[in-house]
Scaffold this motif. Structure first.
Motif, PDB file in Angstrom:
ATOM      1  N   GLU A 167     -34.043 -66.453   4.480  1.00 56.06           N
ATOM      2  CA  GLU A 167     -35.359 -66.710   5.067  1.00 56.06           C
ATOM      3  C   GLU A 167     -36.363 -65.655   4.605  1.00 56.06           C
ATOM      4  OE1 GLU A 167     -38.300 -68.604   7.366  1.00 56.06           O
ATOM      5  OE2 GLU A 167     -36.402 -69.276   6.544  1.00 56.06           O
ATOM      6  N   GLU A 168     -35.929 -64.405   4.548  1.00 58.27           N
ATOM      7  CA  GLU A 168     -36.800 -63.339   4.066  1.00 58.27           C
ATOM      8  C   GLU A 168     -37.195 -63.583   2.612  1.00 58.27           C
ATOM      9  OE1 GLU A 168     -36.220 -58.753   2.790  1.00 58.27           O
ATOM     10  OE2 GLU A 168     -35.457 -59.290   4.766  1.00 58.27           O
ATOM     11  N   ALA A 169     -36.245 -63.979   1.783  1.00 54.40           N
ATOM     12  CA  ALA A 169     -36.534 -64.257   0.372  1.00 54.40           C
ATOM     13  C   ALA A 169     -37.489 -65.439   0.248  1.00 54.40           C
ATOM     14  CB  ALA A 169     -35.239 -64.541  -0.381  1.00 54.40           C
ATOM     15  N   ARG A 170     -37.292 -66.459   1.073  1.00 56.04           N
ATOM     16  CA  ARG A 170     -38.178 -67.632   1.034  1.00 56.04           C
ATOM     17  C   ARG A 170     -39.596 -67.237   1.416  1.00 56.04           C
ATOM     18  NH1 ARG A 170     -40.666 -71.016   4.141  1.00 56.04           N
ATOM     19  NH2 ARG A 170     -39.874 -70.191   6.084  1.00 56.04           N
ATOM     20  N   LEU A 171     -39.720 -66.450   2.494  1.00 57.37           N
ATOM     21  CA  LEU A 171     -41.051 -66.027   2.922  1.00 57.37           C
ATOM     22  C   LEU A 171     -41.698 -65.096   1.902  1.00 57.37           C
ATOM     23  CD1 LEU A 171     -40.530 -65.536   6.749  1.00 57.37           C
ATOM     24  CD2 LEU A 171     -41.817 -67.335   5.590  1.00 57.37           C
ATOM     25  N   SER A 172     -40.903 -64.256   1.298  1.00 57.47           N
ATOM     26  CA  SER A 172     -41.425 -63.370   0.253  1.00 57.47           C
ATOM     27  C   SER A 172     -41.951 -64.187  -0.924  1.00 57.47           C
ATOM     28  CB  SER A 172     -40.331 -62.414  -0.217  1.00 57.47           C
ATOM     29  OG  SER A 172     -40.783 -61.617  -1.279  1.00 57.47           O
ATOM     30  N   ASP A 173     -41.186 -65.182  -1.334  1.00 57.47           N
ATOM     31  CA  ASP A 173     -41.622 -66.044  -2.434  1.00 57.47           C
ATOM     32  C   ASP A 173     -42.888 -66.819  -2.055  1.00 57.47           C
ATOM     33  OD1 ASP A 173     -39.482 -65.196  -3.923  1.00 57.47           O
ATOM     34  OD2 ASP A 173     -38.259 -67.008  -3.560  1.00 57.47           O
ATOM     35  N   GLU A 174     -42.927 -67.291  -0.808  1.00 59.26           N
ATOM     36  CA  GLU A 174     -44.087 -68.052  -0.350  1.00 59.26           C
ATOM     37  C   GLU A 174     -45.341 -67.172  -0.307  1.00 59.26           C
ATOM     38  OE1 GLU A 174     -45.150 -70.534   3.644  1.00 59.26           O
ATOM     39  OE2 GLU A 174     -43.068 -70.607   2.947  1.00 59.26           O
ATOM     40  N   ALA A 175     -45.181 -65.937   0.193  1.00 53.75           N
ATOM     41  CA  ALA A 175     -46.315 -65.011   0.239  1.00 53.75           C
ATOM     42  C   ALA A 175     -46.777 -64.674  -1.178  1.00 53.75           C
ATOM     43  CB  ALA A 175     -45.923 -63.745   0.995  1.00 53.75           C
ATOM     44  N   GLU A 176     -45.828 -64.446  -2.072  1.00 53.62           N
ATOM     45  CA  GLU A 176     -46.173 -64.142  -3.467  1.00 53.62           C
ATOM     46  C   GLU A 176     -46.888 -65.325  -4.117  1.00 53.62           C
ATOM     47  OE1 GLU A 176     -46.582 -61.917  -6.834  1.00 53.62           O
ATOM     48  OE2 GLU A 176     -45.943 -61.260  -4.849  1.00 53.62           O
ATOM     49  N   LEU A 177     -46.444 -66.531  -3.824  1.00 54.25           N
ATOM     50  CA  LEU A 177     -47.090 -67.723  -4.372  1.00 54.25           C
ATOM     51  C   LEU A 177     -48.528 -67.839  -3.875  1.00 54.25           C
ATOM     52  CD1 LEU A 177     -46.751 -70.279  -6.069  1.00 54.25           C
ATOM     53  CD2 LEU A 177     -45.929 -71.431  -4.016  1.00 54.25           C
ATOM     54  N   GLU A 178     -48.740 -67.598  -2.593  1.00 52.31           N
ATOM     55  CA  GLU A 178     -50.101 -67.642  -2.042  1.00 52.31           C
ATOM     56  C   GLU A 178     -50.975 -66.568  -2.687  1.00 52.31           C
ATOM     57  OE1 GLU A 178     -51.751 -69.730  -0.068  1.00 52.31           O
ATOM     58  OE2 GLU A 178     -50.013 -71.023   0.217  1.00 52.31           O
ATOM     59  N   ARG A 179     -50.425 -65.381  -2.926  1.00 49.90           N
ATOM     60  CA  ARG A 179     -51.179 -64.299  -3.568  1.00 49.90           C
ATOM     61  C   ARG A 179     -51.575 -64.709  -4.984  1.00 49.90           C
ATOM     62  NH1 ARG A 179     -50.774 -59.765  -6.836  1.00 49.90           N
ATOM     63  NH2 ARG A 179     -48.688 -60.282  -7.518  1.00 49.90           N
ATOM     64  N   ILE A 180     -50.605 -65.295  -5.716  1.00 50.39           N
ATOM     65  CA  ILE A 180     -50.889 -65.734  -7.089  1.00 50.39           C
ATOM     66  C   ILE A 180     -51.940 -66.847  -7.091  1.00 50.39           C
ATOM     67  CG2 ILE A 180     -49.884 -66.904  -9.091  1.00 50.39           C
ATOM     68  CD1 ILE A 180     -47.311 -65.261  -8.526  1.00 50.39           C
ATOM     69  N   ARG A 181     -51.869 -67.771  -6.128  1.00 54.58           N
ATOM     70  CA  ARG A 181     -52.880 -68.825  -6.019  1.00 54.58           C
ATOM     71  C   ARG A 181     -54.257 -68.217  -5.749  1.00 54.58           C
ATOM     72  NH1 ARG A 181     -49.371 -72.827  -2.201  1.00 54.58           N
ATOM     73  NH2 ARG A 181     -48.148 -73.798  -3.838  1.00 54.58           N
ATOM     74  N   GLY A 182     -54.267 -67.182  -4.909  1.00 56.66           N
ATOM     75  CA  GLY A 182     -55.531 -66.507  -4.620  1.00 56.66           C
ATOM     76  C   GLY A 182     -56.099 -65.836  -5.858  1.00 56.66           C
ATOM     77  N   LEU A 183     -55.246 -65.187  -6.633  1.00 56.64           N
ATOM     78  CA  LEU A 183     -55.712 -64.540  -7.871  1.00 56.64           C
ATOM     79  C   LEU A 183     -56.233 -65.570  -8.862  1.00 56.64           C
ATOM     80  CD1 LEU A 183     -52.902 -61.849  -8.375  1.00 56.64           C
ATOM     81  CD2 LEU A 183     -55.274 -61.457  -7.627  1.00 56.64           C
ATOM     82  N   ALA A 184     -55.533 -66.701  -8.945  1.00 54.91           N
ATOM     83  CA  ALA A 184     -55.974 -67.769  -9.843  1.00 54.91           C
ATOM     84  C   ALA A 184     -57.315 -68.338  -9.395  1.00 54.91           C
ATOM     85  CB  ALA A 184     -54.924 -68.872  -9.909  1.00 54.91           C
ATOM     86  N   ALA A 185     -57.515 -68.473  -8.092  1.00 54.56           N
ATOM     87  CA  ALA A 185     -58.785 -68.982  -7.571  1.00 54.56           C
ATOM     88  C   ALA A 185     -59.918 -67.999  -7.866  1.00 54.56           C
ATOM     89  CB  ALA A 185     -58.677 -69.254  -6.073  1.00 54.56           C
ATOM     90  N   VAL A 186     -59.623 -66.692  -7.777  1.00 59.45           N
ATOM     91  CA  VAL A 186     -60.634 -65.688  -8.106  1.00 59.45           C
ATOM     92  C   VAL A 186     -61.038 -65.806  -9.570  1.00 59.45           C
ATOM     93  CG1 VAL A 186     -61.005 -63.200  -8.418  1.00 59.45           C
ATOM     94  CG2 VAL A 186     -60.047 -64.047  -6.290  1.00 59.45           C
ATOM     95  N   GLU A 187     -60.047 -65.995 -10.439  1.00 57.99           N
ATOM     96  CA  GLU A 187     -60.343 -66.127 -11.871  1.00 57.99           C
ATOM     97  C   GLU A 187     -61.226 -67.342 -12.151  1.00 57.99           C
ATOM     98  OE1 GLU A 187     -56.668 -66.178 -14.059  1.00 57.99           O
ATOM     99  OE2 GLU A 187     -56.236 -64.078 -13.586  1.00 57.99           O
TER     100      GLU A 187
END
Length: 184
Positions: free
Chosen positions: A112-132
């Motif tokens: 569950e921790e790994a899943r949430l970590s991956d999900e948080a990282e995915l949201e961060r990457i989506r945010g960076l892509a949206a900024v670009e």
């Protein structure tokens, strides 16, 4: 007649010897049985004095198993030896089951921790892509979602520490909120 008297004396002597052997044998047997019963009662009291354990309490079960094991190693032959070995076997099975369940819970927690970590990282990457792409409002939503996911595990959620990108995401959120406030 002398011979008859002599045979009579020999017969009485043999009867006295048998009687003495019978009395001595009975005394020895009675003493051995008494000592055995007293020893058995003491061992039963020792076993009865061991603290009972709840079925779900791993440390209490392990402590009971250790104490009963010590008694079993000390006293090999007594009337409750088979019952004690059966209880020790039951305790071993119960302890193994609780350990397996704890390991399964830990593994599930890690997944569950790994899943949430991956999900948080995915949201961060989506945010960076949206900024670009210049979509700052969308990026703010993704960064906030990433922060919310990372905080859902608590401050020590990710492998004993906070999420590695948490501080940067907080700074990004603050910068985007400041930009949005200036834009209005």
């Amino acid at each position: 007649m002398i011979r008859d008297a002599n045979f009579e004396d020999l017969r009485r002597a043999a009867n006295r010897r048998r009687l003495v052997h019978l009395v001595l044998g009975s005394t020895v047997l009675s003493t051995l049985l008494t000592v055995g019963v007293i020893r058995d009662v003491k061992i039963h009291r020792k076993v009865g004095a061991v603290t009972p354990a709840d079925a779900g309490d791993l440390s209490a079960l392990e402590q009971r198993q250790a104490e009963l094991g010590r008694i079993a190693r000390t006293h090999h032959f007594w009337t409750g030896a088979f019952g004690l070995s059966g209880e020790l076997s039951d305790l071993t099975v119960a302890i193994a089951g609780l350990r397996r369940a704890a390991d399964a819970r830990a593994a599930e927690s890690d997944r569950e921790e790994a899943r949430l970590s991956d999900e948080a990282e995915l949201e961060r990457i989506r945010g960076l892509a949206a900024v670009e792409r210049g979509r700052y409002a969308e990026a703010l939503g993704h960064f906030k979602a990433a922060l919310e996911i990372s905080d859902s595990l608590g401050t020590a959620g990710f492998a004993g520490g906070p999420w590695a990108h948490r501080e940067q995401v907080v700074l990004d959120i603050a910068a985007l909120e400041e930009w949005e406030a200036k834009r209005r």
